[in-house]
Write an enzyme that holds these catalytic residues in place. Structure first.
Site, PDB file in Angstrom:
ATOM      1  N   GLU A 108       0.790  -1.221   0.000  1.00  0.00           N
ATOM      2  CA  GLU A 108       0.000   0.000   0.000  1.00  0.00           C
ATOM      3  C   GLU A 108       0.830   1.284   0.000  1.00  0.00           C
ATOM      4  O   GLU A 108       0.425   2.278  -0.579  1.00  0.00           O
ATOM      5  CB  GLU A 108      -0.922   0.015   1.234  1.00  0.00           C
ATOM      6  CG  GLU A 108      -2.053  -0.992   1.196  1.00  0.00           C
ATOM      7  CD  GLU A 108      -3.184  -0.544   0.287  1.00  0.00           C
ATOM      8  OE1 GLU A 108      -3.078   0.540  -0.316  1.00  0.00           O
ATOM      9  OE2 GLU A 108      -4.174  -1.279   0.166  1.00  0.00           O
ATOM     10  N   SER A 368     -26.697 -31.729  51.849  1.00  0.00           N
ATOM     11  CA  SER A 368     -25.708 -31.952  52.916  1.00  0.00           C
ATOM     12  C   SER A 368     -24.467 -31.087  52.784  1.00  0.00           C
ATOM     13  O   SER A 368     -23.534 -31.241  53.576  1.00  0.00           O
ATOM     14  CB  SER A 368     -25.296 -33.426  52.925  1.00  0.00           C
ATOM     15  OG  SER A 368     -26.393 -34.255  53.217  1.00  0.00           O
TER      16      SER A 368
END
Length: 716
Positions: A108, A368
């Site tokens: 680019e 429990s």
């Protein structure tokens, strides 16, 4: 004579001409240079004038990013779309594979690191192409100009638009460094659909962070922003393939990659569908984002690797149990109280399992699973020792007749064995001696939110077997307290520490150690190694909830299994369903093999060698008779919460002596400090004790009928 002169003239003439040419060339160059400088000056002046007519550059597009939730190491747990539905994850140059950055610049803007925002060579090339073709072929845009276009999007491709981008590019270069400009490009570049930024694209197309991209992946991400909609690989794979090929050819020619790497990249398929974004710990992520809606970055104490592994564990186990079953798992650090993993349900998007509900916060019956705290408080108050003998036989408490889970009886058992086997009757006997309201108050004082049945009234003995509601989060927090020697700290999901947090004391270290050591000997589930973690299971009435909570020196893990609608599931038993998940979870996060620290005051004894009041919970004098014949046991001195000055209680030249006094009760009396006896059974109601030093201590007295009384005081 004339001929030689002519020859000489002819010979010298070129020399003179050459000399004049040499003098003329600098003159022409000077004219050209002056013209160029004038052109540059005029261009600069025009650009400066044009820049003065533009409004201030708006950077709002750069600041509008997706909210992200990260783990303790910065790994992405879950991102959220922006307000307008875009995926725009924060990213910088340091978050991206360096090879991708090199390929991006080569394709680019190969002079990105040198120009001032505008590349003159690129502009000249673009102008020549426009003159030769009669249209704009390439814009000659630098990466900086592309950032300017992304900050101020415009549809037209005109000279005025390019001029505006050039001016904005120069402005960006003045305000920011190259790395900051590159960061803006990596964040703003479009990649098709609602994807913005290279990080969002990397997750959507490859399912990973852009830190380690392959050559083919990097080339595709370089190519997409030029025409993101027409090159989308999930819609136009052929166009994406051709675009990737052009990038590969360019970077190969530039020498960035070898021919072998390019050949391998060409063989790599193009992704034809988008992948889902990470969605780890969705319940926790949504809660923290809802709590701080303006915050864009949330760093949590979770471990992404553990979170993913335990979510997979919950999913695998739930599939084998039924279509409506769900599983919640919580992992906490014992030292800090930080939550390292939080699985709120099996599948967030599974409506059949109500996956969107965070079941770590659901109030459920613990069965429990609360028994260890009955024993811990009994040990702490001098009612019992792990080797105290308890009776496991049919007993009636008014209208309440508890039974063991297997409907059988063991007879006389030690408190240690009763807890390891999760016998109901000894636990209820201890709770009866301790007092249900006292037990419940201690749990609430430790920070647990307890929900009682709607009937109301005073709590009964059934609370010891699950007759109340508690969340997995609070239950895990209480077990963290046992692992910490009786100190309960808040569980937190943020990685920061709160210096104002004060631990809450549930029991003293000796009692906590007794329980931890006892639970370490609980029989493990099938195919699991014994003695690795201290754990307890629970099963609620009607087989609606299965629990397993365990801890080692470093971590505590809580597991809940059940249906989100509280429906019954035949065979849903904590030991058979939840315990294997607990042991598998510890195997996945790693077990800490270090033994529990033994605090001072621990009594290693058998039932026969214990002080008589601790040998058996039921004494020769029945409690009901003792209660009628004598006043209730009361620790007369010191009073609860007293601050005692040791210096004032020291005899001249001797060690400090603290007087202890009891009122009521049945002689003889046994005195304990922090759970350890300091006297044998004595008939006198007064005694003396030599404190070893300053600090907080718990003083207890137990009478012959088994009644006890405790106070906490501070020695200073």
């Amino acid at each position: 004579m004339s001929a030689p002169h002519d020859r000489q003239s002819a010979t010298e003439s070129p020399l003179r001409s050459g000399g004049e040419g040499k003098r003329a060339r600098p003159r022409r160059l000077a004219y050209a240079g002056a013209g160029a400088l004038a052109l540059v000056a005029a261009t600069a002046g025009a650009l400066s004038w044009y820049a003065s007519t533009l409004p201030p550059l708006d950077l709002a597009a750069a600041s509008d990013r997706s909210t992200v939730v990260l783990d303790r190491e910065g790994k992405l747990l879950r991102p959220f779309v922006t307000g307008d539905g875009r995926w725009k994850l924060p990213v910088g140059a340091t978050d991206v594979d360096p090879r991708y950055l090199a390929m991006l610049k080569a394709y680019e803007d190969k002079r990105f690191d040198d120009h001032l925002g505008v590349d003159p060579q690129g502009i000249i090339r673009a102008a020549g192409q426009m003159l030769g073709n009669g249209r704009i072929v390439s814009g000659g845009s630098t990466l900086t100009m592309q950032v300017a276009r992304l900050l101020e999007p415009r549809q037209e491709r005109s000279l005025s638009a390019k001029l505006r981008q050039a001016v904005r590019a120069l402005e960006l270069e003045r305000r920011f460094g190259k790395t900051e400009i590159l960061d803006l490009y990596l964040t703003l570049a479009p990649f098709g659909g609602n994807l913005e930024g290279v990080r969002a694209a990397s997750f959507a197309y490859f399912g990973k962070e852009p830190k380690r991209l392959s050559t083919a992946e990097a080339a595709l991400l370089v190519a997409l922003p030029q025409s993101p909609e027409t090159r989308r690989p999930d819609r136009f794979p052929e166009a994406a393939l051709k675009a990737r090929e052009r990038v590969l050819a360019r970077v190969e020619a530039a020498g960035l990659v070898t021919p072998g790497e390019v050949a391998a990249a060409r063989d790599e398929p193009i992704p034809t569908a988008r992948k889902p974004f990470p969605a780890l710990a969705p319940h926790t992520a949504e809660q923290v984002v809802a709590g701080y809606p303006e915050q864009k970055r949330h760093s949590l104490s979770l471990d992404a690797r553990w979170q993913a592994s335990l979510e997979q564990l919950a999913r695998e186990r739930a599939i084998g149990q039924g279509p409506q079953l769900s599983i919640a798992i919580l992992v906490a650090d014992n030292e800090t109280g930080e939550i390292r993993a939080s699985v709120g349900g099996v599948d967030y998007f599974d409506a059949g399992r109500a996956g969107s509900l965070d079941l770590t916060q659901a109030l459920r019956s613990p069965g429990s699973a609360l028994k260890p705290f009955i024993y811990a408080l009994a040990f702490d108050n001098g009612l019992a020792h792990p080797e105290t003998m308890l009776e496991d036989r049919p007993t009636r408490y008014g209208l309440y007749v508890p039974e063991n889970f297997d409907l059988g009886f063991q007879g006389m058992v030690s408190a240690r064995k009763a807890l390891q086997l999760s016998l109901n009757l000894p636990a209820v006997e201890l709770l009866s001696a301790l007092g249900p309201q006292r037990f419940l108050s201690r749990l609430k004082d430790a920070g647990a939110a307890i929900a009682m049945p709607k009937e109301g009234g005073a709590p009964g003995l059934a609370i010891g077997l699950g007759g109340l509601g508690i969340t997995l989060s609070d239950l895990t927090r209480l077990y963290v307290g046992l692992a910490r020697g009786g100190e309960v700290v808040p569980l937190k999901v943020t990685a920061t520490t709160d210096p104002g947090t004060v631990p809450l004391r549930l029991v003293e270290p000796v009692a906590a150690f007794y329980v931890a050591d006892t639970l370490l000997g609980a029989p493990p589930p099938l195919n699991a190694a014994p003695g690795r973690i201290a754990y307890k299971t629970g099963t609620s009435y009607g087989y609606r909830d299965a629990w397993a909570v365990g801890f080692d020196r470093r971590h505590t893990i809580g597991v809940w299994v059940g249906r989100a609608d509280n429906g019954a599931v035949p065979g849903l038993v904590g030991r058979a369903v939840a315990a294997p998940i607990l042991f598998d979870a510890f195997a996945r996060i790693g077990h800490d093999p270090r033994p529990f620290l033994q605090p001072p005051g621990v009594i290693a004894a058998t039932s026969a060698t214990l002080p008589p009041p601790l040998r058996h919970l039921r004494q020769d004098v029945p409690k009901t008779v003792a209660a009628l014949a004598t006043p209730g046991l009361k620790l007369a001195f010191p009073p609860e919460g007293a601050r005692i000055d040791l210096a004032a209680s020291s005899p001249e030249g001797g060690r400090p002596q603290l007087g202890l006094k009891v009122a009521g009760g049945v002689a003889p009396f046994t005195w304990l400090v922090d759970g350890a006896p300091i006297t044998g059974p004595v008939r006198r109601r007064e005694t003396e004790w030599q404190p070893p030093g300053k600090g907080f201590v718990r003083i207890s007295v137990v009478d012959a009928a088994g009644a006890s009384e405790s106070v906490s005081v501070r020695l200073q």
